[in-house]
Every structure is written in C-alpha cells, then in structure tokens.
Design a protein around this motif. Structure first.
Motif, PDB file in Angstrom:
ATOM      1  N   GLY A 139       0.810  -1.203   0.000  1.00 24.63           N
ATOM      2  CA  GLY A 139       0.000   0.000   0.000  1.00 24.63           C
ATOM      3  C   GLY A 139       0.850   1.262   0.000  1.00 24.63           C
ATOM      4  O   GLY A 139       2.060   1.210   0.256  1.00 24.63           O
ATOM      5  N   GLU A 140       0.216   2.390  -0.238  1.00 29.20           N
ATOM      6  CA  GLU A 140       0.925   3.671  -0.301  1.00 29.20           C
ATOM      7  C   GLU A 140       0.307   4.667   0.682  1.00 29.20           C
ATOM      8  O   GLU A 140      -0.911   4.856   0.697  1.00 29.20           O
ATOM      9  N   ILE A 141       1.138   5.276   1.501  1.00 24.05           N
ATOM     10  CA  ILE A 141       0.697   6.363   2.377  1.00 24.05           C
ATOM     11  C   ILE A 141       0.832   7.652   1.572  1.00 24.05           C
ATOM     12  O   ILE A 141       1.935   8.106   1.274  1.00 24.05           O
ATOM     13  N   VAL A 142      -0.296   8.244   1.192  1.00 25.79           N
ATOM     14  CA  VAL A 142      -0.263   9.407   0.295  1.00 25.79           C
ATOM     15  C   VAL A 142      -0.196  10.721   1.059  1.00 25.79           C
ATOM     16  O   VAL A 142      -0.058  11.791   0.437  1.00 25.79           O
ATOM     17  N   GLY A 143      -0.261  10.673   2.379  1.00 29.04           N
ATOM     18  CA  GLY A 143      -0.161  11.885   3.179  1.00 29.04           C
ATOM     19  C   GLY A 143      -0.352  11.580   4.643  1.00 29.04           C
ATOM     20  O   GLY A 143      -0.831  10.501   5.005  1.00 29.04           O
ATOM     21  N   ASP A 144       0.062  12.504   5.463  1.00 29.87           N
ATOM     22  CA  ASP A 144      -0.134  12.328   6.900  1.00 29.87           C
ATOM     23  C   ASP A 144      -0.197  13.692   7.575  1.00 29.87           C
ATOM     24  O   ASP A 144       0.286  14.691   7.034  1.00 29.87           O
ATOM     25  N   ASP A 145      -0.807  13.697   8.747  1.00 37.10           N
ATOM     26  CA  ASP A 145      -0.935  14.917   9.537  1.00 37.10           C
ATOM     27  C   ASP A 145      -1.063  14.504  10.989  1.00 37.10           C
ATOM     28  O   ASP A 145      -1.242  13.316  11.294  1.00 37.10           O
ATOM     29  N   ALA A 146      -0.932  15.444  11.910  1.00 35.93           N
ATOM     30  CA  ALA A 146      -0.972  15.121  13.334  1.00 35.93           C
ATOM     31  C   ALA A 146      -1.791  16.153  14.084  1.00 35.93           C
ATOM     32  O   ALA A 146      -2.006  17.281  13.610  1.00 35.93           O
ATOM     33  N   PHE A 147      -2.263  15.755  15.260  1.00 37.44           N
ATOM     34  CA  PHE A 147      -2.970  16.678  16.141  1.00 37.44           C
ATOM     35  C   PHE A 147      -2.656  16.333  17.588  1.00 37.44           C
ATOM     36  O   PHE A 147      -2.251  15.191  17.890  1.00 37.44           O
ATOM     37  N   PRO A 148      -2.798  17.289  18.519  1.00 33.17           N
ATOM     38  CA  PRO A 148      -2.355  17.063  19.897  1.00 33.17           C
ATOM     39  C   PRO A 148      -3.180  16.046  20.674  1.00 33.17           C
ATOM     40  O   PRO A 148      -2.706  15.483  21.655  1.00 33.17           O
ATOM     41  N   GLY A 149      -4.414  15.788  20.312  1.00 37.46           N
ATOM     42  CA  GLY A 149      -5.252  14.871  21.071  1.00 37.46           C
ATOM     43  C   GLY A 149      -5.742  15.508  22.358  1.00 37.46           C
ATOM     44  O   GLY A 149      -5.722  16.721  22.529  1.00 37.46           O
ATOM     45  N   GLY A 150      -6.201  14.672  23.289  1.00 36.54           N
ATOM     46  CA  GLY A 150      -6.688  15.177  24.556  1.00 36.54           C
ATOM     47  C   GLY A 150      -8.184  15.438  24.542  1.00 36.54           C
ATOM     48  O   GLY A 150      -8.927  14.933  23.693  1.00 36.54           O
ATOM     49  N   ASP A 151      -8.634  16.258  25.492  1.00 36.51           N
ATOM     50  CA  ASP A 151     -10.063  16.479  25.689  1.00 36.51           C
ATOM     51  C   ASP A 151     -10.658  17.571  24.811  1.00 36.51           C
ATOM     52  O   ASP A 151     -11.870  17.645  24.644  1.00 36.51           O
ATOM     53  N   ASN A 152      -9.823  18.447  24.258  1.00 39.81           N
ATOM     54  CA  ASN A 152     -10.337  19.579  23.475  1.00 39.81           C
ATOM     55  C   ASN A 152      -9.783  19.533  22.056  1.00 39.81           C
ATOM     56  O   ASN A 152      -9.017  20.402  21.630  1.00 39.81           O
ATOM     57  N   VAL A 153     -10.186  18.499  21.336  1.00 43.50           N
ATOM     58  CA  VAL A 153      -9.655  18.279  19.988  1.00 43.50           C
ATOM     59  C   VAL A 153     -10.272  19.259  18.996  1.00 43.50           C
ATOM     60  O   VAL A 153     -11.486  19.459  18.969  1.00 43.50           O
ATOM     61  N   ASN A 154      -9.405  19.853  18.187  1.00 42.91           N
ATOM     62  CA  ASN A 154      -9.852  20.706  17.091  1.00 42.91           C
ATOM     63  C   ASN A 154      -8.949  20.421  15.897  1.00 42.91           C
ATOM     64  O   ASN A 154      -7.781  20.814  15.877  1.00 42.91           O
ATOM     65  N   ILE A 155      -9.473  19.705  14.918  1.00 43.46           N
ATOM     66  CA  ILE A 155      -8.662  19.341  13.752  1.00 43.46           C
ATOM     67  C   ILE A 155      -9.170  20.050  12.496  1.00 43.46           C
ATOM     68  O   ILE A 155      -9.047  19.513  11.389  1.00 43.46           O
ATOM     69  N   SER A 156      -9.718  21.231  12.655  1.00 47.41           N
ATOM     70  CA  SER A 156     -10.284  21.932  11.498  1.00 47.41           C
ATOM     71  C   SER A 156      -9.237  22.154  10.406  1.00 47.41           C
ATOM     72  O   SER A 156      -9.526  21.973   9.217  1.00 47.41           O
ATOM     73  N   SER A 157      -8.019  22.536  10.789  1.00 45.50           N
ATOM     74  CA  SER A 157      -6.987  22.772   9.770  1.00 45.50           C
ATOM     75  C   SER A 157      -6.539  21.461   9.131  1.00 45.50           C
ATOM     76  O   SER A 157      -6.320  21.384   7.917  1.00 45.50           O
ATOM     77  N   GLN A 158      -6.404  20.415   9.931  1.00 39.09           N
ATOM     78  CA  GLN A 158      -6.008  19.110   9.391  1.00 39.09           C
ATOM     79  C   GLN A 158      -7.076  18.582   8.431  1.00 39.09           C
ATOM     80  O   GLN A 158      -6.764  18.045   7.355  1.00 39.09           O
TER      81      GLN A 158
END
Length: 402
Positions: free
Chosen positions: A194-213
């Motif tokens: 398989g191919e990983i075509v991209g990746d991103d990360a976020f801090p996690g925890g109780d107040n997740v906001n991944i709008s930019s990701q």
C-alpha cells in the motif's frame, strides 16, 4: 466525557478469601493500581470490574488449586505520580503481583517500582509494545493486551485485503499508544504494497480541534482510499466527527481505542463508513452471534447492574484467567517464580476463544484475533476477525515483532 458512560469501579469491595493478612501463603495477593477518575477511567474501570468478576468466579470455584485470590486496591486518579506512589504502598502491604493502568505512559511509574522490587506487574490493557519488550521498563513487566503494534498491523492488513491501496494517516500525538498504532499501521500497509499518500498530526486530549487538518485532507487533489485515525476516545471520536463535518467522506479505519458506545454518542448520525480493530462485538454491536460473549455480558451486568460500554472489559476478565493459569503452575508466589510461570507460553480459554499469553521475550498477548467492527448509519456491526502473520520491525526494539 466517556467516564460518565461506565459504572463506578468497585475495587473497594475487592474479592478476598481466607486470612485478611497480605502476603498470607494461602492467598495470591494482587495489588490493583487503577484509575477510578480522570481521562483513563473509561479504560480502567470496566476491565478492573471484569477482572474482579473473574476473581470472584475463580474463588467461588475453589481458587487456584485451593488458593484464593485477594485484591488490595488503590485509586490512582489517572495521575502517573500517583501510580508510582500506589505501587510503593501496595508492595509495602505484601502483594505478590501488581496490576497497573491501561496505558504505557500511566503504568510506567508503577511498573518501574515493581521491577525494582522484582515483583511482576501486568498492565490491565496497555497497548504500546514498549510495555512488553522486557528492556524499556524491565523483565518483570507485562501487558494483558495484544498491543497497538497488532492493532495497527491488523487494520492495515484488513484494509489491504479489502482492496484499498492508498491511505492517509491522521496521527494523535497525545500518548505512546496512539503514536505506535500509527507507526505500525504505516509500516504494515507499506510492507503489503500500500501507499501512504499523506499524513498529519494533532495534539489529542479532551479539546480536539482538527479543522486545519481536515481542511488540508479535504483539499487533496485525489482523495485516498481511506484515512487511518490513530487516536483514542473521546478525542478520536471528536476528530472523526469533525472530519465528517468538514466533508471528508472516504472510509475511516482506526485502532481498538475507538471502541465503545462513546464513538456513537460523539459522532452521532454521521457515524458511517468507520471501521476499527477491537476485541469483541457485543452490547452496542450486533452480528457476532457468540454464546460465550453473551454469557460474559450477562454475568457482568448481573454483578454491576450495567452492561460493558466497550470491549476493553474483556481484557481484564481474560487477564485474570491468564494470571490464575500461570500462578497454578508456579513453584511459589515469589517474584521470580511467578515471572517464570507467566513466561510459560500459556493458552487460556476466554469468551473470544483461546488466547495465548506471554513468552520469555514477548510479555504481552502473543496470539489473539482482532475483531473488525463496522460503523454504519449510527450502528455497529461485526465485520469479521483479522489476524496478522507478522508484525513489522520499525526499529523500536520491539521483541514481539518478527
């Protein structure tokens, strides 16, 4: 918070038999250092309660060759410092074995204390493989889980078998479990072709906001076949909801820590085309058709007046079966003898079938099928079981990898 979805931990009324003195030769004395509150409570409470249920069953059936199991407990409140303190206090009270929380980061201080005293410690369900590699924390440290290496690899193998060839990895960086799940998923998927075509990360925890990701993923010229969300609830469920709200419609795959009613509660009606590699399908999940699982749920509900809210409960129940099996073979309950018995490649019968625990070099479950759960239209159904024939070597010293 997911903690509201689980029944209170009842370790204050832990099972015992025979003499009340810790360290009595007529008892196996087990110290429970688990969280009754905080962000780890949803992963500690139910496995802890299920472990107590299994201890009660064993004691009612005559114990381990006539020897009863006694539990002494401490609430560690999801605090690593408290885990270390609790371990020190429990060891001073004369325990033979220590049970630590369902997380490497949280368990490590307690496991290190037990290691220094040459007392075996078993995390009730920590997934990060460092819990079991015998070198990071020591050779007296075990985990009653198959591990995030198996979870990530199983998710990759299942997706590849479905014909999906491109993946995007969304990585929760909050704990070691999620980091290793993403790392092993990536390695296995690429090993398979398989191919990983991209990746991103976020801090996690109780107040997740991944709008930019989510925006970056939605903006790709070509969408991947699926997204692997290496996260844990409730943050993982929040991230999935935000992906769907942002218009990301491709399938989502994740590890066992996405399991449970909380995923449905958080994602709501947008909970579709989601898959995760859990430990069982029951209560909130249909289609497994297992009399053994039904019996476990019935017994758990009778004991605690509530059904399990995730399949993590099974890991605590199964852990006690493995510990009792090893203790029954041990020359004595001394640290070295218990450790040697735990390393004996024991296979025990559980509600999900035979599960093989521990070896001299791999201190975690070494053979257990993962249950793939499908989420569609706000409901969870059994999608099959997945085994992996090998775990990739990602250079982290994992002695359980091939």
């Amino acid at each position: 918070m997911a903690a509201a979805a689980v029944a209170p931990l009842v370790l204050a009324t832990a099972c015992s038999g025979g003499s009340d003195a810790a360290g009595d030769d007529d008892q196996l004395v087990v110290g429970f250092a688990l969280s009754q509150s905080g962000n780890m409570a949803p992963f500690d409470v139910e496995p802890g309660n299920a472990a107590l249920l299994r201890i009660k069953e064993i004691n009612d059936d005559g114990g381990i060759d006539g020897t009863s199991i006694k539990v002494i407990s401490k609430d560690v409140r999801s605090n690593p410092d408290t885990v270390g303190t609790a371990a020190t206090e429990l060891i001073a009270e004369g325990i033979d074995l220590l049970v630590t929380p369902c997380d490497f980061d949280l368990s490590a201080p307690g496991a290190s204390v037990a290691q220094a005293s040459e007392i075996p410690s078993v995390s009730i369900c920590a997934g990060d493989p460092k819990m079991a590699d015998t070198t990071t924390l020591g050779d007296y440290v075990f985990s009653a889980n198959a591990g995030s290496d198996v979870e990530g690899s199983s998710g990759a193998a299942w997706a590849y078998e479905k014909g999906w060839r491109t993946a995007y990895v969304l990585q929760d960086e909050s704990i070691e479990y999620t980091k290793s799940a993403g790392r092993y998923f990536t390695a296995k998927f690429e090993d398979l072709g398989g191919e990983i075509v991209g990746d991103d990360a976020f801090p996690g925890g109780d107040n997740v906001n991944i709008s930019s990701q989510a925006s970056r993923l939605k903006g790709l010229a070509t969408q991947p076949d699926f997204v692997y969300v290496a996260s844990w609830n409730p943050g993982g469920a929040t991230a999935i909801r935000q992906l769907r709200e942002a218009g990301v419609t491709v399938p989502i795959v994740g590890p066992a820590a996405l399991d449970g009613q909380v995923l449905l509660d958080v994602v709501g009606e947008k909970a579709s085309d989601i898959y995760y590699t859990g430990f069982a399908c029951y209560v909130y999940c249909t289609g497994a058709d297992s009399a053994e699982l039904d019996a476990f749920v019935e017994d758990y509900q009778a004991e605690y007046d509530a059904a399990p809210a995730s399949s993590y409960a099974l890991l605590g129940y199964n852990m006690v079966s493995a510990l009792a099996d090893a203790a029954g073979k041990a020359k004595s309950f001394s640290g070295g003898d218990l450790k040697a018995a735990l390393e004996g490649d024991g296979s025990v019968t559980t509600p999900i079938g035979d599960v093989a625990y521990f070896s001299k070099t791999c201190h975690k479950i070494i053979d257990m099928p993962m249950t793939v759960v499908q989420v569609a239209d706000g409901a969870m159904t059994f999608a099959g079981q997945q085994r992996v024939d090998s775990i990739p070597d990602v250079g982290d010293g994992n002695s359980c990898a091939s």
